[in-house]
Design a protein around this motif. Structure first.
Motif, PDB file in Angstrom:
ATOM      1  N   ALA A 105      83.465  37.778 -33.388  1.00 10.10           N
ATOM      2  CA  ALA A 105      82.284  36.910 -33.370  1.00 10.10           C
ATOM      3  C   ALA A 105      81.524  36.942 -34.699  1.00 10.10           C
ATOM      4  O   ALA A 105      81.018  35.912 -35.155  1.00 10.10           O
ATOM      5  N   ASP A 106      81.450  38.133 -35.322  1.00  9.94           N
ATOM      6  CA  ASP A 106      80.654  38.203 -36.555  1.00  9.94           C
ATOM      7  C   ASP A 106      81.411  37.690 -37.783  1.00  9.94           C
ATOM      8  O   ASP A 106      80.892  37.719 -38.895  1.00  9.94           O
ATOM      9  N   GLU A 107      82.632  37.203 -37.574  1.00 11.40           N
ATOM     10  CA  GLU A 107      83.379  36.582 -38.676  1.00 11.40           C
ATOM     11  C   GLU A 107      83.732  35.133 -38.333  1.00 11.40           C
ATOM     12  O   GLU A 107      84.645  34.546 -38.929  1.00 11.40           O
ATOM     13  N   THR A 108      83.005  34.582 -37.348  1.00 12.91           N
ATOM     14  CA  THR A 108      83.324  33.238 -36.859  1.00 12.91           C
ATOM     15  C   THR A 108      82.061  32.391 -36.790  1.00 12.91           C
ATOM     16  O   THR A 108      81.024  32.867 -36.311  1.00 12.91           O
ATOM     17  N   TRP A 109      82.173  31.142 -37.253  1.00  8.81           N
ATOM     18  CA  TRP A 109      81.107  30.156 -37.028  1.00  8.81           C
ATOM     19  C   TRP A 109      81.602  29.165 -35.991  1.00  8.81           C
ATOM     20  O   TRP A 109      82.664  28.558 -36.168  1.00  8.81           O
ATOM     21  N   VAL A 110      80.835  29.008 -34.929  1.00  7.17           N
ATOM     22  CA  VAL A 110      81.117  27.927 -33.975  1.00  7.17           C
ATOM     23  C   VAL A 110      80.215  26.767 -34.401  1.00  7.17           C
ATOM     24  O   VAL A 110      78.992  26.825 -34.250  1.00  7.17           O
ATOM     25  N   LEU A 111      80.820  25.760 -34.973  1.00  2.70           N
ATOM     26  CA  LEU A 111      80.058  24.677 -35.609  1.00  2.70           C
ATOM     27  C   LEU A 111      79.771  23.543 -34.620  1.00  2.70           C
ATOM     28  O   LEU A 111      80.604  23.241 -33.753  1.00  2.70           O
ATOM     29  N   PRO A 112      78.622  22.862 -34.767  1.00  2.00           N
ATOM     30  CA  PRO A 112      78.286  21.757 -33.866  1.00  2.00           C
ATOM     31  C   PRO A 112      79.052  20.477 -34.242  1.00  2.00           C
ATOM     32  O   PRO A 112      78.473  19.465 -34.649  1.00  2.00           O
ATOM     33  N   VAL A 113      80.364  20.549 -34.099  1.00  2.00           N
ATOM     34  CA  VAL A 113      81.251  19.428 -34.449  1.00  2.00           C
ATOM     35  C   VAL A 113      82.322  19.309 -33.363  1.00  2.00           C
ATOM     36  O   VAL A 113      82.501  20.228 -32.550  1.00  2.00           O
ATOM     37  N   THR A 114      83.067  18.199 -33.363  1.00  2.00           N
ATOM     38  CA  THR A 114      84.125  18.036 -32.355  1.00  2.00           C
ATOM     39  C   THR A 114      85.474  18.560 -32.844  1.00  2.00           C
ATOM     40  O   THR A 114      86.378  18.801 -32.040  1.00  2.00           O
ATOM     41  N   ASN A 115      85.617  18.707 -34.169  1.00  3.49           N
ATOM     42  CA  ASN A 115      86.880  19.171 -34.737  1.00  3.49           C
ATOM     43  C   ASN A 115      86.556  19.712 -36.123  1.00  3.49           C
ATOM     44  O   ASN A 115      85.612  19.238 -36.770  1.00  3.49           O
ATOM     45  N   VAL A 116      87.294  20.686 -36.592  1.00  4.77           N
ATOM     46  CA  VAL A 116      87.020  21.191 -37.942  1.00  4.77           C
ATOM     47  C   VAL A 116      87.925  20.432 -38.912  1.00  4.77           C
ATOM     48  O   VAL A 116      89.031  20.857 -39.245  1.00  4.77           O
ATOM     49  N   THR A 117      87.411  19.273 -39.305  1.00  2.00           N
ATOM     50  CA  THR A 117      88.098  18.399 -40.252  1.00  2.00           C
ATOM     51  C   THR A 117      87.197  18.203 -41.466  1.00  2.00           C
ATOM     52  O   THR A 117      85.997  18.512 -41.410  1.00  2.00           O
ATOM     53  N   VAL A 118      87.759  17.636 -42.538  1.00  4.29           N
ATOM     54  CA  VAL A 118      86.909  17.375 -43.707  1.00  4.29           C
ATOM     55  C   VAL A 118      85.836  16.338 -43.375  1.00  4.29           C
ATOM     56  O   VAL A 118      84.723  16.385 -43.923  1.00  4.29           O
ATOM     57  N   GLU A 119      86.156  15.410 -42.460  1.00  8.70           N
ATOM     58  CA  GLU A 119      85.159  14.412 -42.062  1.00  8.70           C
ATOM     59  C   GLU A 119      83.934  15.093 -41.432  1.00  8.70           C
ATOM     60  O   GLU A 119      82.773  14.846 -41.801  1.00  8.70           O
ATOM     61  N   GLU A 120      84.213  15.962 -40.451  1.00  8.17           N
ATOM     62  CA  GLU A 120      83.109  16.634 -39.754  1.00  8.17           C
ATOM     63  C   GLU A 120      82.368  17.585 -40.684  1.00  8.17           C
ATOM     64  O   GLU A 120      81.141  17.682 -40.634  1.00  8.17           O
ATOM     65  N   LEU A 121      83.113  18.304 -41.531  1.00  4.88           N
ATOM     66  CA  LEU A 121      82.448  19.244 -42.449  1.00  4.88           C
ATOM     67  C   LEU A 121      81.547  18.499 -43.429  1.00  4.88           C
ATOM     68  O   LEU A 121      80.450  18.973 -43.757  1.00  4.88           O
ATOM     69  N   SER A 122      81.983  17.319 -43.887  1.00  6.66           N
ATOM     70  CA  SER A 122      81.134  16.583 -44.838  1.00  6.66           C
ATOM     71  C   SER A 122      79.837  16.142 -44.152  1.00  6.66           C
ATOM     72  O   SER A 122      78.755  16.237 -44.741  1.00  6.66           O
ATOM     73  N   GLN A 123      79.926  15.691 -42.896  1.00 10.12           N
ATOM     74  CA  GLN A 123      78.713  15.282 -42.162  1.00 10.12           C
ATOM     75  C   GLN A 123      77.785  16.478 -41.925  1.00 10.12           C
ATOM     76  O   GLN A 123      76.572  16.394 -42.137  1.00 10.12           O
ATOM     77  N   LEU A 124      78.369  17.573 -41.491  1.00 11.47           N
ATOM     78  CA  LEU A 124      77.559  18.765 -41.177  1.00 11.47           C
ATOM     79  C   LEU A 124      76.886  19.334 -42.422  1.00 11.47           C
ATOM     80  O   LEU A 124      75.676  19.600 -42.436  1.00 11.47           O
TER      81      LEU A 124
END
Ligand SMILES: Nc1nc2c(c(=O)[nH]1)N=C([C@H](O)[C@H](O)COP(=O)(O)OP(=O)(O)OP(=O)(O)O)CN2
Length: 160
Positions: A105-124
């Motif tokens: 858990a302390d080495e993981t980010w659960v991100l508020p996105v639907t998929n970990v893609t470059v599209e979602e990362l750029s928005q976030l």
């Protein structure tokens, strides 16, 4: 009439290394792997009277802080329709297609996105960059996230 200028911020230091897997369907996903993600930024702002617009050092610092925040972490999506995330003690369990992937858990980010893609990362990352501090002189900001040479996505924010 206001004069607009565009700042381009493209620094070697604006990168982070992270692990992820893209989810394609309820049964298909990539194997776990990592990327060196690079961020470039385009800022459109009004030209000031003393010859500069937005202070690019401010944005350089904010982008570097974003990169540091995610460097060397496992990235998981909170809102995937195909995967559920569960916190179990000091672990994050990702349930996908009848199997469980377990991460610290302390080495993981659960991100508020639907998929970990470059599209979602750029928005976030763009929303985090803008949220850091509102600058009334900004007209437009575009943040590009690259997961390797020749593959990237960009998100754009515009002032109302
Ligand atoms: N629209 C998107 N498509 C894909 C994304 C994405 O973020 N948005 N991401 C991936 C993969 O995670 C990733 O690109 C892995 O791909 P792969 O070709 O295996 O390896 P590289 O990224 O290292 O690319 P090379 O061309 O092999 O150097 C897939 N699709």
């Amino acid at each position: 009439m206001s004069r607009l200028v565009t700042l381009h911020i493209d620094k070697q230091a604006h990168k982070f290394s992270a692990a992820h897997y893209t989810i394609f369907s309820a049964t298909e996903r990539e194997r776990l792997h990592g990327h060196n993600y690079f961020l470039t930024t385009r800022i459109v702002a009004a030209m000031g009277e003393n010859g500069f617009s937005a202070d690019y050092n401010v944005y350089k610092r904010r982008i570097k802080a974003l990169c540091d925040r995610y460097d060397e972490y496992m990235l998981l999506p909170e809102f995937s329709p195909y995967q559920t995330i569960e916190r179990v003690g000091d672990e994050i369990h990702a349930h996908f297609a009848g199997r469980v992937l377990k991460f610290l858990a302390d080495e993981t980010w659960v991100l508020p996105v639907t998929n970990v893609t470059v599209e979602e990362l750029s928005q976030l990352l763009l929303s985090e960059l803008i949220a850091a501090e509102a600058d009334p002189d900004l007209v437009e900001v575009e943040l590009t996230v690259s997961s390797g040479s020749g593959q990237a996505a960009s998100a754009i924010w515009r002032a109302d």
